[in-house]
Enzyme design. Structure first.
Site, PDB file in Angstrom:
ATOM      1  N   ASP A 202       0.940  -1.193   0.181  1.00 56.28           N
ATOM      2  CA  ASP A 202      -0.077   0.035   0.012  1.00 56.28           C
ATOM      3  C   ASP A 202       0.887   1.263  -0.084  1.00 56.28           C
ATOM      4  O   ASP A 202       0.740   2.114   0.849  1.00 56.28           O
ATOM      5  CB  ASP A 202      -0.978  -0.192   1.165  1.00 56.28           C
ATOM      6  CG  ASP A 202      -1.901   1.096   1.345  1.00 56.28           C
ATOM      7  OD1 ASP A 202      -2.304   1.337  -0.019  1.00 56.28           O
ATOM      8  OD2 ASP A 202      -2.245   1.486   2.225  1.00 56.28           O
ATOM      9  N   GLU A 446       3.935  -8.020   6.966  1.00 54.84           N
ATOM     10  CA  GLU A 446       2.864  -8.437   6.738  1.00 54.84           C
ATOM     11  C   GLU A 446       2.814  -9.680   5.718  1.00 54.84           C
ATOM     12  O   GLU A 446       2.072  -9.463   4.816  1.00 54.84           O
ATOM     13  CB  GLU A 446       1.542  -7.494   6.356  1.00 54.84           C
ATOM     14  CG  GLU A 446       1.322  -6.559   7.542  1.00 54.84           C
ATOM     15  CD  GLU A 446       0.235  -5.739   7.266  1.00 54.84           C
ATOM     16  OE1 GLU A 446      -0.216  -5.546   6.120  1.00 54.84           O
ATOM     17  OE2 GLU A 446      -0.097  -4.941   8.239  1.00 54.84           O
ATOM     18  N   TYR A 499      -5.735  -3.039  13.301  1.00 54.95           N
ATOM     19  CA  TYR A 499      -6.403  -1.711  12.772  1.00 54.95           C
ATOM     20  C   TYR A 499      -7.753  -2.152  13.122  1.00 54.95           C
ATOM     21  O   TYR A 499      -8.979  -1.871  12.475  1.00 54.95           O
ATOM     22  CB  TYR A 499      -6.491  -1.545  11.137  1.00 54.95           C
ATOM     23  CG  TYR A 499      -5.045  -1.076  10.927  1.00 54.95           C
ATOM     24  CD1 TYR A 499      -4.864   0.303  10.814  1.00 54.95           C
ATOM     25  CD2 TYR A 499      -4.059  -1.959  10.465  1.00 54.95           C
ATOM     26  CE1 TYR A 499      -3.544   0.751  10.435  1.00 54.95           C
ATOM     27  CE2 TYR A 499      -2.911  -1.559  10.157  1.00 54.95           C
ATOM     28  CZ  TYR A 499      -2.562  -0.141  10.092  1.00 54.95           C
ATOM     29  OH  TYR A 499      -1.419   0.225   9.644  1.00 54.95           O
ATOM     30  N   GLU A 535       1.853  -1.450  14.196  1.00 52.02           N
ATOM     31  CA  GLU A 535       0.948  -0.508  13.344  1.00 52.02           C
ATOM     32  C   GLU A 535      -0.391  -0.310  13.875  1.00 52.02           C
ATOM     33  O   GLU A 535      -0.843  -1.443  14.789  1.00 52.02           O
ATOM     34  CB  GLU A 535       0.965  -1.001  11.899  1.00 52.02           C
ATOM     35  CG  GLU A 535       2.076  -0.927  11.081  1.00 52.02           C
ATOM     36  CD  GLU A 535       1.683  -1.292   9.788  1.00 52.02           C
ATOM     37  OE1 GLU A 535       0.619  -1.124   9.032  1.00 52.02           O
ATOM     38  OE2 GLU A 535       2.773  -1.938   8.904  1.00 52.02           O
TER      39      GLU A 535
END
Length: 650
Positions: A202, A446, A499, A535
């Site tokens: 991303d 990831e 998240y 994160e």
């Protein structure tokens, strides 16, 4: 002493590898450097197969003789310099060229001078010619490579040296990072030969000459590499060193270690050994000591006899005395518990893309220090050497990460990818092994670590990394489930991305603390290792305000951080050793319906202006720093930092 001998043996293994020119090029009494920044001639090969440049041998003569060229600044990414949308998303070979006049003294055979061309980063694959002769090629962006070009310059005093660099930014399933090329063959919908580059990461796939290109010189016999490690025995600092020499079989090496004031504190002789420093000033992270980032200077002097002539070389290596260790529940720097309160970053800015830019770098460090951040992760690739040098000097702790991001398919875990990954770790550690600011290696971000081949893959990569550098812990950053991650058994520290109330249960802030506590308990019960929340965050459009907080508003970002911080405060007294916000600043991504001119999870805008969350995070980080400083150095009552309330007016 047994540990010292082991470290020197391992260093010898590392230094025995091809040098690759990974000593940072510094000027000295025996070395000169010439920056090649500025405007280069540039052309993209827009042929269907992107091979015309090679077929027509564009490297064999000045680039403008084979077709039109434009000016391209170096360092920079080429993508956003022009008004051409096709160049912004271009995939394939591009060509750079610059003509350089060299000092005549560099070209005199009797001077016995090596001239070396060094390229800080060329993304992704590069081929280099000098005066039409290929001198090197390199796979992988983000890391430097070089070639000695002396023999291609003899007999050309007063004539320009023409440097040509072809760069291909195509990513395949076996590159790091990986990608795929998709050909869209329905000619009712796409032009003939139409293709796109697909990636599973991303951020925007910027390309070009991202970091400085320069020429530097050494004598014919020279210091090729230096490896230093430090340890503490009581009040004695031990500096183990190993110096690799090239170009001469008969030589002497002398070493002088100076403190930050230039005072000599130790001397030594020989290419390998140990220097002892009584009561050394240790390298401490920012906000944990009254003198953070303290550096010594190791001055290496070489005298070599070559064909009856004595050649001399000098190189100075910064050194920080510090130790790193990991326990079941703690991360220790110099034997003291260290809590990572910092950020994730990107090398990313308007117009320049990933191009190194000194005003931007200094601005970012000023913001980091204003924020009270003591650390960052080089997400998701190695950052410029110049950035790490500032981290050393300022005491900013770094988790150095490889470019293994977007490994989401089983094909990314085969032998071909594994060999590339091992090679990248060798280059990364060879370049950054002497930086005291780098305290841990991250081998990936990831990956699909729940897949069957991931276990053997990460066992191998991590073991190889530890064999290259036994002094630092190793991790990778996971977003897999705790009970399915096949790589977690091999790491020293668990790094977890999550998240909650964004990608999971979007809009539901009330679930964060429960879900985060469950995450921490599950990971720690399964692996009994310290954990970093590597994160967390929320996209936020600067200037969007809502009450009650709604997604994409500044209020929602701040509310989310408060929920995360409440859970982190419960666990940081147990086994959670850090929190790294995603992200320091907004950054560009590929165009997508879920992105509004890039990723907006920054606490600063892409132009480095603060959102509301920056002030909230600043208050938290200074409070954490105040606690850790007073605990780590209770005798320094004047060092215990002001509380968040007191520093609001700073």
């Amino acid at each position: 002493m047994a540990r010292t001998l082991l470290l020197l043996l391992l260093a010898a293994v590392l230094v025995g590898r091809p040098a690759g020119g990974l000593l940072f090029p510094r000027a000295s009494p025996t070395r000169e450097r010439q920056e090649l920044g500025g405007l280069w001639r540039f052309r993209a090969d827009r042929s269907p197969g992107r091979q015309v440049g090679f077929q027509e041998r564009w490297f064999a003569r000045p680039l403008q003789q084979s077709g039109p060229v434009i000016d391209m600044p170096v360092p920079s990414s080429f993508n956003e310099i022009t008004q051409d949308p096709d160049l912004r998303r271009y995939i394939g070979w591009v060509w750079y060229e610059k003509e350089v006049l060299l000092p005549a003294r560099w070209l005199q055979p009797e001077a016995r001078t090596r001239v070396v061309l060094r390229i800080g980063s060329a993304h992704y694959y590069a081929v280099v010619w000098v005066n039409g002769v290929q001198v090197t090629e390199h796979e992988g962006g983000h890391l430097p490579f070089e070639a000695e070009i002396s023999r291609f310059l003899l007999g050309t005093p007063g004539e320009p040296c023409r440097i040509t660099i072809a760069i291909n930014n195509t990513l395949t399933p076996y590159t790091l990072p990986p990608g795929t090329i998709e050909y869209l063959n329905d000619e009712s919908m796409y032009p003939k030969g139409y293709f796109v580059q697909n990636t599973r990461f991303d951020f925007f796939n910027y390309a070009g000459l991202h970091r400085p290109v320069l020429l530097y010189t050494t004598p014919a016999a020279y210091v090729d590499d230096i490896t230093v490690t430090t340890e503490l025995t009581g009040k004695i600092g031990l500096l183990q060193y190993l110096v690799s020499i090239q170009g001469g079989a008969h030589y002497t090496v002398t070493l002088t270690l100076c403190d930050g004031d230039g005072v000599v504190v130790a001397t030594g002789d020989g290419a390998a050994g140990v220097l002892k420093v009584p009561n050394p000033v240790l390298w401490w992270p920012y906000l944990t000591h009254e003198r953070p980032g303290y550096l010594y200077s190791l001055k290496v002097a070489l005298s070599a006899e070559v064909d009856g002539e004595v050649l001399r070389d000098n190189y100075t290596q910064p050194v920080g005395f510090r130790t790193v260790a990991v326990t079941r529940n703690q991360f220790l720097i110099n034997g003291k518990p260290f809590y990572f309160h910092g950020v994730n970053k990107h090398e990313d800015a308007d117009i320049r893309g990933k191009g190194l830019d000194w005003p931007l770098i200094v601005k970012d460090f000023n913001l980091l220090r204003w924020l009270g951040a003591n650390s960052f992760r080089t997400s998701h690739y190695p950052y410029a050497e110049e950035i790490l040098e500032l981290c050393d000097a300022y005491g900013i702790v770094v988790i150095g990460e490889s470019p293994a991001v977007g490994m989401r398919d089983s094909i990314n875990f085969g032998n071909k990818s594994l060999q590339r990954h091992l090679a990248v770790m060798e280059e990364l550690i060879h370049r950054d092994k002497n930086h005291p600011s780098v305290v841990m290696w991250s081998v990936a971000n990831e990956p699909a670590s729940e897949l069957a081949p991931a276990g053997y893959y990460f066992k191998t990569v991590i073991a190889h990394t530890k064999s290259l550098d036994p002094t630092r812990p190793v991790t990778f950053v996971s977003n897999a489930k705790y009970d399915r991650d096949r790589g977690a058994p091999y790491v020293d520290v668990i790094c977890v991305n999550s998240y909650f109330s964004w990608y999971h249960d979007p809009g539901h802030l009330e679930v964060i603390q429960l879900q985060l506590n469950s995450q921490f308990e599950n990971w720690h019960n399964a692996h009994q290792k310290p954990i970093i929340q590597s994160e967390y965050g929320a996209d936020t459009i600067a200037g969007f305000h809502t009450d009650p907080p709604l997604m994409f508003s500044e209020e929602y970002q701040s509310a989310m951080l408060k929920q995360y911080h409440a859970a982190l405060d419960q666990k940081r007294t147990e086994y959670v050793i850090g929190e790294l916000i995603w992200n320091f600043a907004d950054f560009m991504t590929e165009e997508a319906v879920m992105r509004v001119l890039g990723n907006k999870k920054g606490i600063f805008t892409r132009q480095r202006q603060p959102k509301s969350a920056a002030f909230l995070l600043r208050e938290r980080y200074w409070k954490l720093a105040n606690e850790s400083s007073c605990l780590a150095s209770p005798k320094y009552s004047d060092v215990c930092l002001p509380t968040a309330q007191a520093i609001k007016g700073m």
